[in-house]
Design an enzyme around this catalytic site. Structure first.
Site, PDB file in Angstrom:
ATOM      1  N   HIS A 205       0.797  -1.230   0.000  1.00 27.75           N
ATOM      2  CA  HIS A 205       0.000   0.000   0.000  1.00 27.75           C
ATOM      3  C   HIS A 205       0.827   1.276   0.000  1.00 27.75           C
ATOM      4  CE1 HIS A 205       1.002   0.039   4.235  1.00 27.75           C
ATOM      5  NE2 HIS A 205       0.511   1.259   4.333  1.00 27.75           N
TER       6      HIS A 205
HETATM    7  C1  UD1 Z   1      -2.460   5.679   5.634  1.00 27.11           C
HETATM    8  C2  UD1 Z   1      -1.175   6.224   6.232  1.00 27.11           C
HETATM    9  C3  UD1 Z   1      -0.086   5.166   6.164  1.00 27.11           C
HETATM   10  C4  UD1 Z   1      -0.543   3.862   6.773  1.00 27.11           C
HETATM   11  C5  UD1 Z   1      -1.834   3.428   6.103  1.00 27.11           C
HETATM   12  C6  UD1 Z   1      -2.350   2.151   6.694  1.00 27.11           C
HETATM   13  C7  UD1 Z   1      -0.750   8.642   5.990  1.00 27.11           C
HETATM   14  C8  UD1 Z   1       0.029   9.645   5.267  1.00 27.11           C
HETATM   15  N1  UD1 Z   1      -0.681   7.378   5.506  1.00 27.11           N
HETATM   16  O1  UD1 Z   1      -2.228   5.451   4.251  1.00 27.11           O
HETATM   17  O2  UD1 Z   1       1.045   5.617   6.866  1.00 27.11           O
HETATM   18  O3  UD1 Z   1       0.449   2.889   6.586  1.00 27.11           O
HETATM   19  O4  UD1 Z   1      -2.800   4.469   6.288  1.00 27.11           O
HETATM   20  O5  UD1 Z   1      -3.497   1.705   6.050  1.00 27.11           O
HETATM   21  O6  UD1 Z   1      -1.388   8.956   6.966  1.00 27.11           O
HETATM   22  N2  UD1 Z   1      -9.691   4.641   1.714  1.00 27.11           N
HETATM   23  C9  UD1 Z   1     -10.851   3.919   1.739  1.00 27.11           C
HETATM   24  N3  UD1 Z   1     -11.391   3.615   2.954  1.00 27.11           N
HETATM   25  C10 UD1 Z   1     -10.837   3.989   4.131  1.00 27.11           C
HETATM   26  C11 UD1 Z   1      -9.655   4.732   4.096  1.00 27.11           C
HETATM   27  C12 UD1 Z   1      -9.078   5.044   2.879  1.00 27.11           C
HETATM   28  O7  UD1 Z   1     -11.381   3.554   0.701  1.00 27.11           O
HETATM   29  O8  UD1 Z   1     -11.387   3.669   5.188  1.00 27.11           O
HETATM   30  C13 UD1 Z   1      -9.060   4.948   0.402  1.00 27.11           C
HETATM   31  C14 UD1 Z   1      -9.391   6.329  -0.076  1.00 27.11           C
HETATM   32  O9  UD1 Z   1      -9.574   6.257  -1.446  1.00 27.11           O
HETATM   33  C15 UD1 Z   1      -8.139   7.115   0.205  1.00 27.11           C
HETATM   34  C16 UD1 Z   1      -7.056   6.066   0.074  1.00 27.11           C
HETATM   35  O10 UD1 Z   1      -7.666   4.851   0.518  1.00 27.11           O
HETATM   36  O11 UD1 Z   1      -7.972   8.201  -0.639  1.00 27.11           O
HETATM   37  C17 UD1 Z   1      -5.831   6.348   0.918  1.00 27.11           C
HETATM   38  O12 UD1 Z   1      -6.180   6.594   2.303  1.00 27.11           O
HETATM   39  P1  UD1 Z   1      -5.252   7.535   3.221  1.00 27.11           P
HETATM   40  O13 UD1 Z   1      -5.730   7.520   4.617  1.00 27.11           O
HETATM   41  O14 UD1 Z   1      -5.089   8.864   2.569  1.00 27.11           O
HETATM   42  O15 UD1 Z   1      -3.843   6.854   3.124  1.00 27.11           O
HETATM   43  P2  UD1 Z   1      -3.415   5.327   3.228  1.00 27.11           P
HETATM   44  O16 UD1 Z   1      -2.827   4.930   1.938  1.00 27.11           O
HETATM   45  O17 UD1 Z   1      -4.516   4.493   3.781  1.00 27.11           O
END
Ligand code: UD1
Length: 367
Positions: A205
Site C-alpha cells: 500500500h
Molecule cells: C495511511 C497512512 C499510512 C498507513 C496506512 C495504513 C498517511 C500519510 N498514511 O495510508 O502511513 O500505513 O494508512 O493503512 O497517513 N480509503 C478507503 N477507505 C478507508 C480509508 C481510505 O477507501 O477507510 C481509500 C481512499 O480512497 C483514500 C485512500 O484509501 O484516498 C488512501 O487513504 P489515506 O488515509 O489517505 O492513506 P493510506 O494509503 O490508507
C-alpha cells in the site's frame, strides 16, 4: 489527569488498544478517545475496534479521505475545538500517519503537552509521507516513547533532551501477544482452503510502490513467478484496489491464478494468516514487527526500513523492489536459509503498562 488519545488510521488502532486498557489501572488517568475518521470503512476501522475491545471513541471527527494538505488541515480544524472544550492535560498520538502530526500540532499550539508513542523511527527517506510526520511529531513532543534502541539514538542525534526519551517496547506487540490465542481460533485458513505453511501473504500500500504503475509492474514481475510455485493471499488495501481498478495492471493481476486478492482482513484473521504463512511479502512497517515475533520470514519490498531491529534480530529482510532481488530472497527463504529470529528487547507484551506508569510519574505534578 485528562489525556486525549488519538487514533485515525488502521495501524493506530492496534497501538491505542493496549494503552486504553493500561490506563484503566490508574484511576487518576481520565482517558478520552478521539477517532479522526482518517480511515472509516468497516474493514479498515470498526472491525478493529470490536475485535480489539477498544472503547467506542468519545468523539469522531469524521474527516475522511483527501489529499495530504486537505486531510491534515481538516483534522486540525476539527480537533482544535475538541481541545478547547475538553482542556486535557495531555494529548497522546501514536505512529506516523497524517492524524498523528495534525493532532500533535494542534495540541502544542494550545500549550498542551504532547506524548508520542512509537517515536524516533527513521527510514531517512523524506519521499515517504510518514517520515515527514515522524520527524515533525518528534520535534514538538514532550514525552517520546520508543520501541527500539535505534529510535532512541535517532532522537538523541536530533537533539531531543534525554529526559524526554523512554525506551519502553512495542505496543503493537502488546496487542499481538494479547490476541494470539483468539487469532488461533480464526477459521480463515479453512475458508480460503489453505494449509499451514502452504501459502504466502502479500500486502502492498505504500504510495512509492502502488501509485506509480511502473513500480507496481516491477513488483508484479516477481510476484507472477512466485505465485506459480506458492499461492499468494493478497488482502488488498483500498489505495491499491483503487489503483488497480480498470487499469492494465489490474487485468494482469487477474491473469495470475494463484495471486488471490481478498478484502482487507480483520485483525484476528490477518494474524492467523501471517502466523501460518510460509513467508510474508510486504511494504508495511507494522508487519515487519509482527512477523519478527511470529518468527515467520518477512521480505520487505522497500529499499529501507525505519524499524532496523526487525532485520538485525528478527525475521525481516529488506529486499527492495528489484524483481531479481525479490526472487533471489524468495528462493533463499524457501530453501530455509536464514537465521533463527530473536525477540527485540522489551517486546514482551508490557509496553503500554510501562507507558502508563511513566505518564503518571511525569505528568502528575499535582500529586
Ligand atoms: C495511511 C497512512 C499510512 C498507513 C496506512 C495504513 C498517511 C500519510 N498514511 O495510508 O502511513 O500505513 O494508512 O493503512 O497517513 N480509503 C478507503 N477507505 C478507508 C480509508 C481510505 O477507501 O477507510 C481509500 C481512499 O480512497 C483514500 C485512500 O484509501 O484516498 C488512501 O487513504 P489515506 O488515509 O489517505 O492513506 P493510506 O494509503 O490508507
Amino acid at each position: 489527569m485528562k489525556i486525549v488519545n488519538v487514533a485515525g488510521a488502521r495501524p493506530n488502532f492496534m497501538k491505542i488498544a493496549p494503552l486504553m486498557a493500561a490506563f484503566e489501572a490508574y484511576p487518576r488517568i481520565e482517558p478520552l478517545l478521539v477517532h479522526t475518521g482518517q480511515h472509516y470503512d468497516g474493514r479498515m476501522s470498526g472491525l478493529f475496534f470490536s475485535q480489539l475491545g477498544i472503547p467506542e471513541p468519545d468523539i469522531n471527527l469524521g474527516v475522511g479521505s483527501a489529499g495530504h494538505a486537505a486531510q491534515t488541515a481538516g483534522i486540525m480544524k476539527a480537533f482544535e475545538p475538541v481541545l478547547l472544550e475538553r482542556r486535557p492535560d495531555a494529548v497522546l498520538v501514536v505512529g506516523d500517519v497524517n492524524s498523528t502530526i495534525a493532532c500533535g500540532l494542534v495540541a502544542v499550539k494550545l500549550g498542551i503537552k504532547l506524548i508520542h508513542v512509537e517515536a524516533g523511527l527513521r527510514s531517512f527517506d523524506r519521499a515517504m509521507p510518514e517520515e515527514i510526520n515522524r520527524v515533525l511529531t518528534d520535534a514538538i513532543s514532550d514525552l517520546l516513547f520508543c520501541t527500539e534502541q535505534s529510535a532512541v539514538n535517532n532522537l538523541r542525534r536530533e537533539g531531543i533532551a534525554e529526559e524526554k526519551i523512554f525506551l519502553v517496547g512495542n505496543v503493537m506487540i502488546d496487542t499481538l501477544r494479547r490476541n494470539r490465542a483468539k487469532a488461533d481460533e480464526s477459521k480463515i485458513l479453512q475458508e480460503l482452503h489453505l494449509s499451514p505453511g502452504g501459502y504466502a501473504v502479500l500486502t502492498l500500500h505504500r504510495p512509492s510502490n502502488v501509485d506509480d504503475p511502473a513500480a507496481l509492474a516491477r513488483l508484479l514481475d516477481a510476484l507472477e513467478t512466485i505465485q506459480k510455485e506458492l499461492p499468494i493471499i493478497f488482502p488488498i488495501h483500498p489505495r491499491t484496489r483503487k489503483n488497480l481498478a480498470g487499469s492494465p495492471l489490474g487485468k494482469r493481476v487477474k491473469t495470475m491464478a494463484n495471486l488471490r486478492m481478498i478484502a482487507p482482513a480483520g485483525y484476528l484473521d490477518f494474524l492467523k494468516l501471517m502466523s501460518q504463512a510460509r513467508l510474508v511479502l510486504t511494504d508495511s512497517g507494522g508487519i515487519q514487527e509482527e512477523t519478527t515475533i511470529l518468527q515467520v520470514p518477512c521480505l520487505t519490498l522497500r529499499e529501507n526500513t525505519e524499524r532496523p531491529v526487525t532485520a538485525e534480530l528478527g525475521s525481516n529482510r529488506i529486499v527492495g523492489t528489484d524483481p531479481g532481488r525479490i526472487l533471489a530472497a524468495y528462493r533463499d527463504t524457501m530453501e530455509g536459509r536464514g537465521r533463527k529470529p530473536q525477540t527485540p528487547p522489551l517486546w514482551d507484551g508490557h509496553a503500554a503498562e510501562r507507558i502508563a506508569g511513566i505518564l503518571v510519574e511525569n505528568l502528575g505534578s499535582d500529586g
